[in-house]
Every structure is written in C-alpha cells, then in structure tokens.
Scaffold this active site. Sequence first.
Site, PDB file in Angstrom:
ATOM      1  N   GLU A 143      -4.820   5.777  21.487  1.00 24.73           N
ATOM      2  CA  GLU A 143      -3.923   6.332  22.500  1.00 24.73           C
ATOM      3  C   GLU A 143      -2.588   5.595  22.496  1.00 24.73           C
ATOM      4  O   GLU A 143      -2.485   4.485  21.949  1.00 24.73           O
ATOM      5  CB  GLU A 143      -4.577   6.229  23.883  1.00 24.73           C
ATOM      6  CG  GLU A 143      -5.851   7.043  24.000  1.00 24.73           C
ATOM      7  CD  GLU A 143      -6.401   7.123  25.407  1.00 24.73           C
ATOM      8  OE1 GLU A 143      -7.278   7.965  25.645  1.00 24.73           O
ATOM      9  OE2 GLU A 143      -5.936   6.356  26.283  1.00 24.73           O
ATOM     10  N   SER A 148      -6.216  -1.013  20.083  1.00 26.89           N
ATOM     11  CA  SER A 148      -7.373  -1.845  19.748  1.00 26.89           C
ATOM     12  C   SER A 148      -8.379  -1.955  20.889  1.00 26.89           C
ATOM     13  O   SER A 148      -9.394  -2.623  20.737  1.00 26.89           O
ATOM     14  CB  SER A 148      -6.890  -3.254  19.358  1.00 26.89           C
ATOM     15  OG  SER A 148      -6.087  -3.210  18.202  1.00 26.89           O
ATOM     16  N   CYS A 249     -18.123   5.767  13.572  1.00 27.38           N
ATOM     17  CA  CYS A 249     -17.267   6.560  12.685  1.00 27.38           C
ATOM     18  C   CYS A 249     -16.210   5.686  12.030  1.00 27.38           C
ATOM     19  O   CYS A 249     -15.921   5.825  10.825  1.00 27.38           O
ATOM     20  CB  CYS A 249     -16.588   7.684  13.475  1.00 27.38           C
ATOM     21  SG  CYS A 249     -17.718   8.847  14.266  1.00 27.38           S
ATOM     22  N   ARG A 279       9.985  -5.306 -20.584  1.00 31.05           N
ATOM     23  CA  ARG A 279      11.240  -5.808 -20.004  1.00 31.05           C
ATOM     24  C   ARG A 279      11.649  -7.094 -20.723  1.00 31.05           C
ATOM     25  O   ARG A 279      10.910  -8.100 -20.670  1.00 31.05           O
ATOM     26  CB  ARG A 279      11.050  -6.075 -18.513  1.00 31.05           C
ATOM     27  CG  ARG A 279      12.239  -6.733 -17.822  1.00 31.05           C
ATOM     28  CD  ARG A 279      13.454  -5.846 -17.774  1.00 31.05           C
ATOM     29  NE  ARG A 279      14.449  -6.352 -16.830  1.00 31.05           N
ATOM     30  CZ  ARG A 279      15.638  -5.830 -16.661  1.00 31.05           C
ATOM     31  NH1 ARG A 279      15.993  -4.763 -17.383  1.00 31.05           N
ATOM     32  NH2 ARG A 279      16.486  -6.340 -15.796  1.00 31.05           N
ATOM     33  N   LEU A 350       9.072  -6.749 -11.175  1.00 29.51           N
ATOM     34  CA  LEU A 350       9.992  -5.666 -11.521  1.00 29.51           C
ATOM     35  C   LEU A 350      11.409  -5.918 -11.021  1.00 29.51           C
ATOM     36  O   LEU A 350      12.328  -5.171 -11.376  1.00 29.51           O
ATOM     37  CB  LEU A 350       9.489  -4.336 -10.970  1.00 29.51           C
ATOM     38  CG  LEU A 350       8.587  -3.533 -11.919  1.00 29.51           C
ATOM     39  CD1 LEU A 350       7.221  -4.176 -12.070  1.00 29.51           C
ATOM     40  CD2 LEU A 350       8.439  -2.099 -11.436  1.00 29.51           C
ATOM     41  N   GLY A 351      11.600  -6.934 -10.193  1.00 33.71           N
ATOM     42  CA  GLY A 351      12.929  -7.204  -9.668  1.00 33.71           C
ATOM     43  C   GLY A 351      13.470  -6.014  -8.894  1.00 33.71           C
ATOM     44  O   GLY A 351      12.766  -5.372  -8.121  1.00 33.71           O
ATOM     45  N   GLU A 375      -7.360   1.465  11.927  1.00 36.04           N
ATOM     46  CA  GLU A 375      -8.818   1.345  11.909  1.00 36.04           C
ATOM     47  C   GLU A 375      -9.258  -0.118  11.953  1.00 36.04           C
ATOM     48  O   GLU A 375     -10.151  -0.551  11.245  1.00 36.04           O
ATOM     49  CB  GLU A 375      -9.400   2.083  10.704  1.00 36.04           C
ATOM     50  CG  GLU A 375      -9.046   3.559  10.783  1.00 36.04           C
ATOM     51  CD  GLU A 375      -9.719   4.396   9.733  1.00 36.04           C
ATOM     52  OE1 GLU A 375     -10.845   4.053   9.338  1.00 36.04           O
ATOM     53  OE2 GLU A 375      -9.111   5.396   9.311  1.00 36.04           O
ATOM     54  N   GLY A 376      -8.588  -0.852  12.840  1.00 36.92           N
ATOM     55  CA  GLY A 376      -8.895  -2.256  13.047  1.00 36.92           C
ATOM     56  C   GLY A 376      -7.833  -3.149  12.453  1.00 36.92           C
ATOM     57  O   GLY A 376      -7.679  -3.243  11.244  1.00 36.92           O
ATOM     58  N   THR A 377      -7.066  -3.826  13.314  1.00 39.60           N
ATOM     59  CA  THR A 377      -6.026  -4.736  12.852  1.00 39.60           C
ATOM     60  C   THR A 377      -6.648  -5.989  12.233  1.00 39.60           C
ATOM     61  O   THR A 377      -7.845  -6.254  12.363  1.00 39.60           O
ATOM     62  CB  THR A 377      -5.128  -5.168  14.017  1.00 39.60           C
ATOM     63  OG1 THR A 377      -5.923  -5.918  14.952  1.00 39.60           O
ATOM     64  CG2 THR A 377      -4.511  -3.971  14.728  1.00 39.60           C
TER      65      THR A 377
END
Length: 396
Positions: A143, A148, A249, A279, A350-351, A375-377
């Site tokens: 919400e 959490s 769930c 590279r 890759l810079g 889905e959960g910190t």
Amino acid sequence: MSSSSRATAPLPTDLLGLRARFDEEETAIRDAVRKYVEDRITPNAGDWFEEGVFPEDIIPELGEMGLLGMHLDGYGCAGTNATSYGLACLELEAGDSGLRSFVSVQGSLAMFPIWKYGSEEQKERWLPDMAAGKAVGCFGLTEPDHGSDPANMSTRAKRDGSDWVINGAKMWITNGPIADVAIVWANTDEEGVLGFVVPTDTPGFTANEIKHKASLRMSKTGELVFDNMRLPQDAVLPNVRGLKGPLSCLSEARFGILFGAIGAGRSCFETALDYSKSRVQFGQPIGGFQLTQQKLVQMAMDLAKGELLAQHLGRLKDSDTGLAPEQVSFGKLNNVRVAIDAARTARTILGGNGISHEYPIMRHAANLESVLTYEGTEEVHTLILGQLLTGQAAFK
C-alpha cells in the site's frame, strides 16, 4: 583415476560445472528459455526499456512455452519441478528483470493463491486462461503507506448482507494496468486478513499506471484503487485466513527472484568478459590487465556461488524436506546483492560505454535496485534471519 589425470577445464561462465548437475528436462527447459530470450527479448530489451514499453504480444508466447504457472499442477499448468521454474526465471531475467517479474507475478503471486487457496470454481474460472496467457493477473498487497508492514494495511473489507465492500488502495503493483484479475488482500473486522479474487472490470476498481520510472521500465506497474467495490462471498479465497496467505505467496515469488537475479548478473558478467577481450588500451586488450582480471574473477566466483546456492535451494524445495521461508530470505538477500555488485563492476570495465543501452549493464543495474527492495527489502530479510539466529524479533 590416476593422480596424473586432469579434469576438463570448466567454462568461464560455469566455473563450478553446475550445468552438468541438471537432469534432461531441467536442461531442456533452461536451454529453450535461453534461446527464446536471446532471439526475442535481448535484441529489443534496450529499446523497450528506454521507451517504457512492456511488449504485451509476448504474453501468449510465454503461455505457449508453458512458463506461466509452470510449477503448478493441473488446470493447464506445466507441472514442472521448482528447480526448472528457477532456471526459467534465471534465463528470463538475463533478458530483463521486467520480463521475469511478469512471469513471477503471474505464476507465483496471482495463480499460486488461486491454486493453493481457491475454490474449485475459482480455479476452473481463471487458471487455464492464465496458464495460456489469455488472462493476466496481479497481486494487491503493498500500500502507499504500508510496504514492509502488511499487518497494518489500510484496505478494509466490510460485510454488507451476503456481499463484501472494499475500500482502499494498493501501490507498486506489477501487471496492475494490464490485469484481468487481481488478488486483493484486505483487513476485515471479524476474520482478519482475507484474500479476494477480483475481476478488474468490477465496478469500483481502478488501475492507474505509474509513469516516469527509472527502473523496471519494461514492466507495467500500477496503483489499484477500490472505491466501494462490491464483491460476492464467492470472491473470497476460502482456504486461508490471516497473513499466512499473502506471505506464502511472497515466498513463492522470492524463490524465483533468487534464481532470476543471478541471470541479470550473468548477463553483465558475460558482457564485460566479451568486452575485455576486444577493447584495446595501451596496445593490448584490457582483459590482459591484472586489475581487469581481478574484477572478472571476483564476479565469476560470486555468481558461481550464487548459482550454487540457488541450485541447492531448488533441490530443497523439490525434496521431502521442503524449503523454509528463512532459507528463501537467505537466497534472495545474498543473490540480489551478488547481482548488483556484478552490474556495478561490469559497468566499470566498459567505462563510458557501460551506460549505453547498446549494452545491457546499466539497464540491469537500474532494474536490480528495484529487485533489491521489492518482495522484502534487505532490512526485512536481514531481520528475518536475525530473528532465526537470536530468537528475538527486531521488527519493532
């Protein structure tokens, strides 16, 4: 075996030889999903991300491949084992976290509660179409003011004769704007938290798309609003009461994440490895420099350990022992961290090119910032494990 015998050198992207540990069906599913992602998703994912588009035409394709609710039995579902589902999530997220999120929400958050807790009528009504990709589902728990802390959700369902009337709102709902059915969790005065199977054409139901996201742009995310939404009694999931319903769930979906995150990390690593070979700086490929090799080795080791962890948890889930929620938290917490570290390290190899959508790294990095918290910190999963270790709940 003689002491002079030497095992075959492992593949750079499979240092621990994990691919040989999957059975024929698991291998076939993994390879089929990887080919689909490479052919259908990877060439377009950068543009879809940049444009903020979820390609809805792939939904029936995913259904035809048997990927929607694939770990469920009956009702048109494929009935695979959990490890196969995890491997599919890994390959899907190698394409884009938004793609894996769609499949996770459809199968583990929308189909699973109907399959596990629904009536036979609810199962027959929704599951075959959802498995085929003819109907899309979403999961309404989070919400605007309660992420959490779902126990204090504000969405309320009140009895009115034989009906229920629901008022409230849900936020950050994947698939919400395109869903045909929503699993909505609401507090009630007498029965605690109940789950409702809500067709999205129900009067009083509104789904508003959330725009201007910097992450998970190849995903439809919405706010669900319920304004005196009236539902009959048979909309209630009859076989669950309380937070056990939505939390079970979430555990199903987190299992897909702990595999999926490794796919995103692998994509970043493979990109950086290939780039390091072509590279040229200071007269030689940068892959020949010690610091670049150190970065590549650390990524390869961490991802291999994360994939080994995922495989182990998959085997537990498929065994008679089963998989505890705390073990799922272990996997989600560890493997998302590993994937984020891989994305950040790969970007440095890759810079400046690492920030271009010509390569997938920055897209994965941005997506994984959302995967880290949904889905959960990190904090929630840390405290779940902390409570297991100490016996003390530190949530309040």
